[in-house]
Write a protein that holds these residues in place. Sequence first.
Motif, PDB file in Angstrom:
ATOM      1  N   ALA A   1       0.816  -1.215   0.000  1.00 39.25           N
ATOM      2  CA  ALA A   1       0.000   0.000   0.000  1.00 39.25           C
ATOM      3  C   ALA A   1       0.849   1.265   0.000  1.00 39.25           C
ATOM      4  CB  ALA A   1      -0.923  -0.016   1.216  1.00 39.25           C
ATOM      5  N   SER A   2       0.271   2.324  -0.570  1.00 38.84           N
ATOM      6  CA  SER A   2       0.974   3.616  -0.684  1.00 38.84           C
ATOM      7  C   SER A   2       0.780   4.485   0.550  1.00 38.84           C
ATOM      8  CB  SER A   2       0.467   4.373  -1.915  1.00 38.84           C
ATOM      9  OG  SER A   2      -0.885   4.756  -1.723  1.00 38.84           O
ATOM     10  N   GLU A   3      -0.066   4.024   1.489  1.00 35.33           N
ATOM     11  CA  GLU A   3      -0.357   4.841   2.670  1.00 35.33           C
ATOM     12  C   GLU A   3      -0.344   3.977   3.928  1.00 35.33           C
ATOM     13  OE1 GLU A   3      -0.712   8.089   2.316  1.00 35.33           O
ATOM     14  OE2 GLU A   3      -0.749   7.973   0.122  1.00 35.33           O
ATOM     15  N   LEU A   4      -0.143   4.611   5.062  1.00 38.18           N
ATOM     16  CA  LEU A   4      -0.276   3.914   6.337  1.00 38.18           C
ATOM     17  C   LEU A   4      -1.751   3.599   6.567  1.00 38.18           C
ATOM     18  CD1 LEU A   4       2.156   6.064   8.531  1.00 38.18           C
ATOM     19  CD2 LEU A   4       2.617   3.898   7.350  1.00 38.18           C
ATOM     20  N   TYR A   5      -2.032   2.730   7.529  1.00 41.21           N
ATOM     21  CA  TYR A   5      -3.425   2.374   7.817  1.00 41.21           C
ATOM     22  C   TYR A   5      -4.150   3.591   8.386  1.00 41.21           C
ATOM     23  CZ  TYR A   5      -7.480  -0.096   9.604  1.00 41.21           C
ATOM     24  OH  TYR A   5      -8.756  -0.518   9.865  1.00 41.21           O
ATOM     25  N   ASP A   6      -5.278   3.951   7.772  1.00 40.06           N
ATOM     26  CA  ASP A   6      -6.025   5.138   8.202  1.00 40.06           C
ATOM     27  C   ASP A   6      -7.500   4.867   7.936  1.00 40.06           C
ATOM     28  OD1 ASP A   6      -7.165   7.590   8.637  1.00 40.06           O
ATOM     29  OD2 ASP A   6      -6.139   8.616   6.986  1.00 40.06           O
ATOM     30  N   THR A   7      -8.266   4.675   8.996  1.00 37.93           N
ATOM     31  CA  THR A   7      -9.693   4.340   8.830  1.00 37.93           C
ATOM     32  C   THR A   7     -10.433   5.455   8.075  1.00 37.93           C
ATOM     33  OG1 THR A   7     -10.086   5.233  11.024  1.00 37.93           O
ATOM     34  CG2 THR A   7      -9.865   2.854  10.881  1.00 37.93           C
ATOM     35  N   GLU A   8      -9.914   6.691   8.161  1.00 37.13           N
ATOM     36  CA  GLU A   8     -10.564   7.835   7.490  1.00 37.13           C
ATOM     37  C   GLU A   8     -10.444   7.760   5.970  1.00 37.13           C
ATOM     38  OE1 GLU A   8     -12.209  10.536   9.008  1.00 37.13           O
ATOM     39  OE2 GLU A   8     -12.163   9.069  10.623  1.00 37.13           O
ATOM     40  N   ASP A   9      -9.514   6.929   5.493  1.00 40.08           N
ATOM     41  CA  ASP A   9      -9.288   6.832   4.045  1.00 40.08           C
ATOM     42  C   ASP A   9     -10.264   5.850   3.377  1.00 40.08           C
ATOM     43  OD1 ASP A   9      -7.499   7.640   1.768  1.00 40.08           O
ATOM     44  OD2 ASP A   9      -7.233   5.462   1.668  1.00 40.08           O
ATOM     45  N   TYR A  10     -11.050   5.135   4.204  1.00 40.02           N
ATOM     46  CA  TYR A  10     -11.940   4.095   3.671  1.00 40.02           C
ATOM     47  C   TYR A  10     -13.308   4.659   3.306  1.00 40.02           C
ATOM     48  CZ  TYR A  10      -8.955   0.189   5.130  1.00 40.02           C
ATOM     49  OH  TYR A  10      -7.931  -0.705   5.264  1.00 40.02           O
ATOM     50  N   ILE A  11     -13.861   4.192   2.201  1.00 44.07           N
ATOM     51  CA  ILE A  11     -15.288   4.386   1.902  1.00 44.07           C
ATOM     52  C   ILE A  11     -15.901   2.990   1.978  1.00 44.07           C
ATOM     53  CG2 ILE A  11     -16.979   5.255   0.259  1.00 44.07           C
ATOM     54  CD1 ILE A  11     -14.444   6.701  -1.064  1.00 44.07           C
ATOM     55  N   ARG A  12     -16.699   2.742   2.998  1.00 42.52           N
ATOM     56  CA  ARG A  12     -17.214   1.390   3.231  1.00 42.52           C
ATOM     57  C   ARG A  12     -18.687   1.245   2.845  1.00 42.52           C
ATOM     58  NH1 ARG A  12     -13.811  -1.996   5.680  1.00 42.52           N
ATOM     59  NH2 ARG A  12     -12.071  -1.149   6.859  1.00 42.52           N
ATOM     60  N   ASP A  13     -19.306   2.382   2.515  1.00 47.58           N
ATOM     61  CA  ASP A  13     -20.723   2.356   2.154  1.00 47.58           C
ATOM     62  C   ASP A  13     -20.837   2.498   0.631  1.00 47.58           C
ATOM     63  OD1 ASP A  13     -23.664   3.243   3.551  1.00 47.58           O
ATOM     64  OD2 ASP A  13     -23.308   3.832   1.462  1.00 47.58           O
ATOM     65  N   TYR A  14     -21.423   1.482  -0.021  1.00 48.45           N
ATOM     66  CA  TYR A  14     -21.445   1.451  -1.490  1.00 48.45           C
ATOM     67  C   TYR A  14     -22.223   2.637  -2.078  1.00 48.45           C
ATOM     68  CZ  TYR A  14     -21.694  -0.349  -6.246  1.00 48.45           C
ATOM     69  OH  TYR A  14     -21.567  -0.488  -7.606  1.00 48.45           O
ATOM     70  N   ASN A  15     -23.325   3.030  -1.423  1.00 51.86           N
ATOM     71  CA  ASN A  15     -24.103   4.172  -1.931  1.00 51.86           C
ATOM     72  C   ASN A  15     -23.326   5.476  -1.802  1.00 51.86           C
ATOM     73  OD1 ASN A  15     -26.370   2.805  -2.842  1.00 51.86           O
ATOM     74  ND2 ASN A  15     -27.147   2.624  -0.742  1.00 51.86           N
ATOM     75  N   GLU A  16     -22.587   5.580  -0.711  1.00 49.59           N
ATOM     76  CA  GLU A  16     -21.728   6.759  -0.529  1.00 49.59           C
ATOM     77  C   GLU A  16     -20.674   6.786  -1.635  1.00 49.59           C
ATOM     78  OE1 GLU A  16     -18.378   8.343   2.612  1.00 49.59           O
ATOM     79  OE2 GLU A  16     -19.794   6.848   3.326  1.00 49.59           O
ATOM     80  N   TYR A  17     -20.129   5.617  -1.960  1.00 56.90           N
ATOM     81  CA  TYR A  17     -19.135   5.507  -3.041  1.00 56.90           C
ATOM     82  C   TYR A  17     -19.733   5.987  -4.370  1.00 56.90           C
ATOM     83  CZ  TYR A  17     -16.279   3.325  -6.655  1.00 56.90           C
ATOM     84  OH  TYR A  17     -15.524   3.107  -7.783  1.00 56.90           O
ATOM     85  N   LEU A  18     -20.935   5.498  -4.680  1.00 55.43           N
ATOM     86  CA  LEU A  18     -21.581   5.888  -5.942  1.00 55.43           C
ATOM     87  C   LEU A  18     -21.812   7.398  -5.990  1.00 55.43           C
ATOM     88  CD1 LEU A  18     -24.220   3.059  -6.523  1.00 55.43           C
ATOM     89  CD2 LEU A  18     -21.965   3.326  -7.589  1.00 55.43           C
ATOM     90  N   ASN A  19     -22.289   7.974  -4.887  1.00 55.68           N
ATOM     91  CA  ASN A  19     -22.507   9.428  -4.832  1.00 55.68           C
ATOM     92  C   ASN A  19     -21.215  10.180  -5.083  1.00 55.68           C
ATOM     93  OD1 ASN A  19     -25.187   9.303  -4.331  1.00 55.68           O
ATOM     94  ND2 ASN A  19     -24.975   9.316  -2.098  1.00 55.68           N
ATOM     95  N   LEU A  20     -20.158   9.697  -4.458  1.00 51.87           N
ATOM     96  CA  LEU A  20     -18.863  10.359  -4.557  1.00 51.87           C
ATOM     97  C   LEU A  20     -18.350  10.375  -5.996  1.00 51.87           C
ATOM     98  CD1 LEU A  20     -17.470  11.146  -1.736  1.00 51.87           C
ATOM     99  CD2 LEU A  20     -15.673   9.614  -2.533  1.00 51.87           C
ATOM    100  N   ILE A  21     -18.367   9.190  -6.644  1.00 56.84           N
ATOM    101  CA  ILE A  21     -17.817   9.154  -8.007  1.00 56.84           C
ATOM    102  C   ILE A  21     -18.721   9.893  -8.986  1.00 56.84           C
ATOM    103  CG2 ILE A  21     -16.286   7.144  -7.860  1.00 56.84           C
ATOM    104  CD1 ILE A  21     -18.485   5.457  -8.988  1.00 56.84           C
ATOM    105  N   ASN A  22     -20.038   9.844  -8.778  1.00 50.28           N
ATOM    106  CA  ASN A  22     -20.929  10.558  -9.689  1.00 50.28           C
ATOM    107  C   ASN A  22     -20.778  12.069  -9.562  1.00 50.28           C
ATOM    108  OD1 ASN A  22     -21.904   8.237 -10.839  1.00 50.28           O
ATOM    109  ND2 ASN A  22     -23.513   7.988  -9.305  1.00 50.28           N
TER     110      ASN A  22
END
Length: 135
Positions: A111-132
Motif C-alpha cells: 500500500a501507498s499509505e499507512l493504515y487510516d480508517t478515514e481513508d476508507y469508503i465502506r458504504d457502497y451508496n456513498e461511493y456511488l454518490n462520490l464518483i458521480n
Amino acid sequence: MKDYKIINFEVYADNRGKLCSLSNNKEIPFEIKRIYYTWDMPHDAIRGGHAHKKLDEVMVCLSGSCDFVLDDGKEKVTVTLDKPNKGLYIKANLWRDFRNFSKDCVVVLIASELYDTEDYIRDYNEYLNLINNNE
Ligand code: TYD
C-alpha cells in the motif's frame, strides 16, 4: 475500466527455484508505506468491500488463488490472481472485494499509505454518490 492494471513481475528462475523483487517506484508504481497480508480465508469469505480516497495498492497472491472483483460504479471486472509474479495495481477510488479463495491462498497487499480508517469508503451508496459527483 481504468484505474487498475495487471503487472507481470520479472521472474529470476534457476535450478534453485524462482524469485521476484519489488521496489519503490519501480515494479511497484508508488512509494511503499505499508505491507499487510491475509491467509486462512474460508472459501466462501469475502474480504475488502470498500474503496479508498487516497490509497493505491498492489496485490499479489503468493500461494493459491483468489478473485478480485473491481467495480467503478459502471462496470465490474473480475481479476484472478493465481501466481506469485502477477500483481494487480488498483488506484484509489475503485470499489473492490476479494473472494473465491483456494485453501492455500496467501495474499500480500502493498500500500501507498499507512493504515487510516478515514481513508476508507465502506458504504457502497456513498461511493456511488462520490464518483458521480466527481464526474
Ligand atoms: P479489514 O479492513 O476488514 O480487512 P480487508 O480489507 O482485508 O477485508 O481489516 C481487518 C482488521 O484488521 C480490522 O480490525 C482493521 C485491521 N487492520 C489494521 O489494523 N491494519 C491494517 O493495515 C489493515 C489492512 C487492517
